[in-house]
Design a protein around this motif. Structure first.
Motif, short mmCIF file in Angstrom:
data_model
loop_
_atom_site.label_atom_id
_atom_site.label_comp_id
_atom_site.label_asym_id
_atom_site.label_seq_id
_atom_site.Cartn_x
_atom_site.Cartn_y
_atom_site.Cartn_z
N ALA A 102 61.95 54.13 51.95
CA ALA A 102 61.83 54.13 53.38
C ALA A 102 63.14 52.66 53.97
CB ALA A 102 60.12 53.23 54.07
N SER A 103 63.72 52.57 53.10
CA SER A 103 64.60 51.80 53.77
C SER A 103 63.81 50.22 53.45
CB SER A 103 64.92 51.73 54.80
OG SER A 103 66.06 51.13 54.59
N HIS A 104 64.16 49.48 54.85
CA HIS A 104 63.96 48.00 54.36
C HIS A 104 62.45 47.93 55.18
CE1 HIS A 104 64.91 49.40 58.75
NE2 HIS A 104 63.26 48.78 58.99
N HIS A 243 69.78 43.49 49.34
CA HIS A 243 69.92 44.71 49.03
C HIS A 243 68.81 44.80 49.87
CE1 HIS A 243 73.91 45.62 47.53
NE2 HIS A 243 73.58 45.54 46.60
N ASP A 244 68.42 46.23 50.85
CA ASP A 244 66.99 46.47 51.46
C ASP A 244 66.47 47.40 50.11
OD1 ASP A 244 69.14 48.43 51.89
OD2 ASP A 244 68.22 48.88 53.61
N GLY A 245 66.14 48.01 50.97
CA GLY A 245 65.07 49.12 49.73
C GLY A 245 65.82 49.92 49.16
N ASP A 246 66.46 50.25 50.10
CA ASP A 246 67.47 51.42 49.42
C ASP A 246 69.22 51.05 49.08
OD1 ASP A 246 67.89 51.14 52.15
OD2 ASP A 246 68.58 53.53 52.33
N ALA A 247 69.29 50.23 49.27
CA ALA A 247 70.51 49.24 48.42
C ALA A 247 71.98 49.98 49.78
CB ALA A 247 70.59 49.19 47.75
N ASP A 248 71.33 50.53 51.08
CA ASP A 248 72.69 51.38 52.01
C ASP A 248 73.27 50.00 52.49
OD1 ASP A 248 70.27 50.96 53.50
OD2 ASP A 248 70.57 53.05 54.36
N ARG A 249 72.24 48.58 52.57
CA ARG A 249 72.73 47.39 52.98
C ARG A 249 72.82 46.49 52.24
NH1 ARG A 249 69.85 45.09 57.21
NH2 ARG A 249 67.76 46.52 56.71
N ALA A 250 73.74 45.89 52.76
CA ALA A 250 73.96 44.19 51.91
C ALA A 250 73.97 43.02 53.13
CB ALA A 250 75.32 44.37 50.93
MG MG Z 1 68.45 51.40 54.09
#
Ligand code: MG
Length: 458
Positions: A102-104, A243-250
């Motif tokens: 659920a990403s962030h 990172h956010d919960g799934d680390a696609d963002r920094a």
């Molecule tokens: Mg994400």
């Protein structure tokens, strides 16, 4: 050139998300897998990854069951960042992937991102096809002697780490100290290792996998990153990355412990790439700060705009490249940056490595590099309303005569300022952005819009 935006029923801009036991359940996950398995057909192989949420194993079991019953094989990569799964789908020539994340969103949420064989998130048209299969329950399952099988890839994270490290010269981060805050998410097992292998000295906080997220919420906000800021100052680090919960963002924090807006990070990274590739194209959604466009232009590069959502950006990048253009970088102002030489998806680990390389090469404090960027002031608001269509009509009328862009909500340009008024893809909200070099003008434009639409707000 830009992929068309379609309305979806279950899925938002980045997959499907909901509160576990309420609107996200193993039953729904099973149906998503059965629908995707039906679309792909039997004997296909799917990669499966998850973040660290407590509900992950229950959803993994359901997704596995769905694929196996359709005759598809599953490779379970266990806990990995979303870009790691996307890399492995491509690297292992898989037919698709499912990321359970659920990403962030807060810990009670979970969700599913569907990855196509090319490593990109599933586009709108195919997602609608998948939804139709679910709505009409047109699942095609297989007989007892054709059930799929499950295997595991113990080197999943290692392969991803190597892929990123291989993009940089050896020891390019030597002599630099960094603090990493993976927020108890999957990047705890990847980002620190990537940075160490590039030669950096790395300190880590919130470094265990923990779906209760005891260190901070999965959304890396300035408030949530207070511990990271303190650790940077304590260790004299050059910067911190979270990172956010799934680390696609920094998201980055400078050497003084100051939180850096994702637009500024994107501008700084764009300057690095555009300098080395003059005449190239940078691709970004219409919600991104003009800092990126201004910097790109400085190096003779152009900026191509898309609807809001990384799938639109990633696909537009690919389309432009297929049309023969040199696309050097893509990304969003929220810390999600896409490096086409590596992958067509946002990659937080790659952003961390890029920043390390950049800061070591420039040999200047991150705060100074950020201060050198062209100054823009952006205001953002999120207002609750179900009357988003009426708001867009109202704004069209109000700003009649100003140049407008209607590809995603409405973006208007007035004098030195711009505004974007855009319905949320998943919630009953309208998002408003205004920006200008002149902060008074940006504020005025925001106040004016809020006043004008106040009658439609809850
Ligand atoms: Mg994400």
């Amino acid at each position: 050139m830009e992929p068309t935006k379609f309305e979806k029923q279950y899925f938002g801009t980045n997959g499907i998300r909901g509160v576990i036991g309420v609107d996200m359940t193993p039953r729904l996950a099973l149906e998503i897998a059965e629908a995707f398995g039906t679309m792909l057909g039997p004997k296909k192989t799917i990669g499966l990854g998850r973040d660290t949420r407590t509900s992950g194993p229950a959803l993994v079991a359901a997704v596995r069951a769905g694929f196996l019953s359709c005759g598809c094989n599953v490779i379970d990569f266990d806990i990995v960042p979303t870009p790691c799964l996307q890399y492995l789908v491509l690297d292992h020539c898989l037919d698709g992937g499912i990321m359970i994340t659920a990403s962030h969103n807060p810990p009670e949420y979970n969700g599913i991102k569907i990855i196509e064989a090319d490593g990109t998130e599933m586009g709108d048209e195919r997602t609608i096809q998948l939804e139709q299969t679910m709505i009409h329950q047109k699942f095609v399952t297989t007989s007892w002697n054709n059930i799929g099988s499950v295997s595991f890839e113990p080197d999943a994270r290692e392969l991803y780490i190597n892929a990123i490290v291989g993009q940089f010269s050896k020891n390019c981060g030597s002599g630099t100290t960094i603090v990493v805050d993976p927020g108890n998410g999957p990047a705890a097992a990847t980002t620190p290792e990537i940075l160490r292998r590039l030669g950096a000295t790395v300190h880590v906080i919130n470094e265990t996998f923990d779906g209760a997220f005891p260190g901070r919420p999965p959304e890396p906000t300035a408030e949530g990153l207070a511990s990271l800021s303190a650790k940077i100052v304590e260790t004299n680090a050059a910067f911190g990355v979270a990172h956010d919960g799934d680390a696609d963002r920094a998201i980055f924090v400078d050497e003084q412990g100051t939180f850096i807006d994702g637009n500024a990070t994107f501008g700084l990274i764009a300057s690095h790439f555009c300098r080395d590739h003059p005449g190239s194209v940078v691709v970004t959604p219409i919600s991104t700060s003009c800092v990126v466009e201004t910097i790109a232009a400085r190096y003779g590069c152009t900026t191509s705009y898309t609807s809001v959502g990384s799938i639109y950006t990633a696909r537009a990048m690919r389309n432009l490249m297929e049309a023969g253009q040199s696309v050097i970088l893509g990304g969003e102002g929220n810390g999600g940056i896409i490096y086409p030489a590596h992958l067509f998806c946002r990659d937080g680990g790659m952003s961390a490595a890029t920043m390390l390389n950049l800061i070591t090469e420039k040999n200047k404090p991150l705060s100074a590099l950020i201060a050198e960027l062209p100054a823009f002031t952006m205001y953002q608001e999120k207002c609750k309303t179900k009357r988003t269509a009426e708001i867009i009509v109202c704004m069209k009328e109000y700003f009649e005569g100003c140049p407008t862009d209607s590809r995603d909500g409405i973006r208007i340009t007035r004098n030195d300022a711009w505004a974007l008024i855009r319905p949320s893809g998943t919630e009953p909200f309208i998002r408003i952005y205004t920006e200008s070099k002149n902060s008074v003008e940006a504020k005025q434009l925001m106040d004016e819009i809020l006043e004008k639409i106040s009658m439609y707000l809850e």
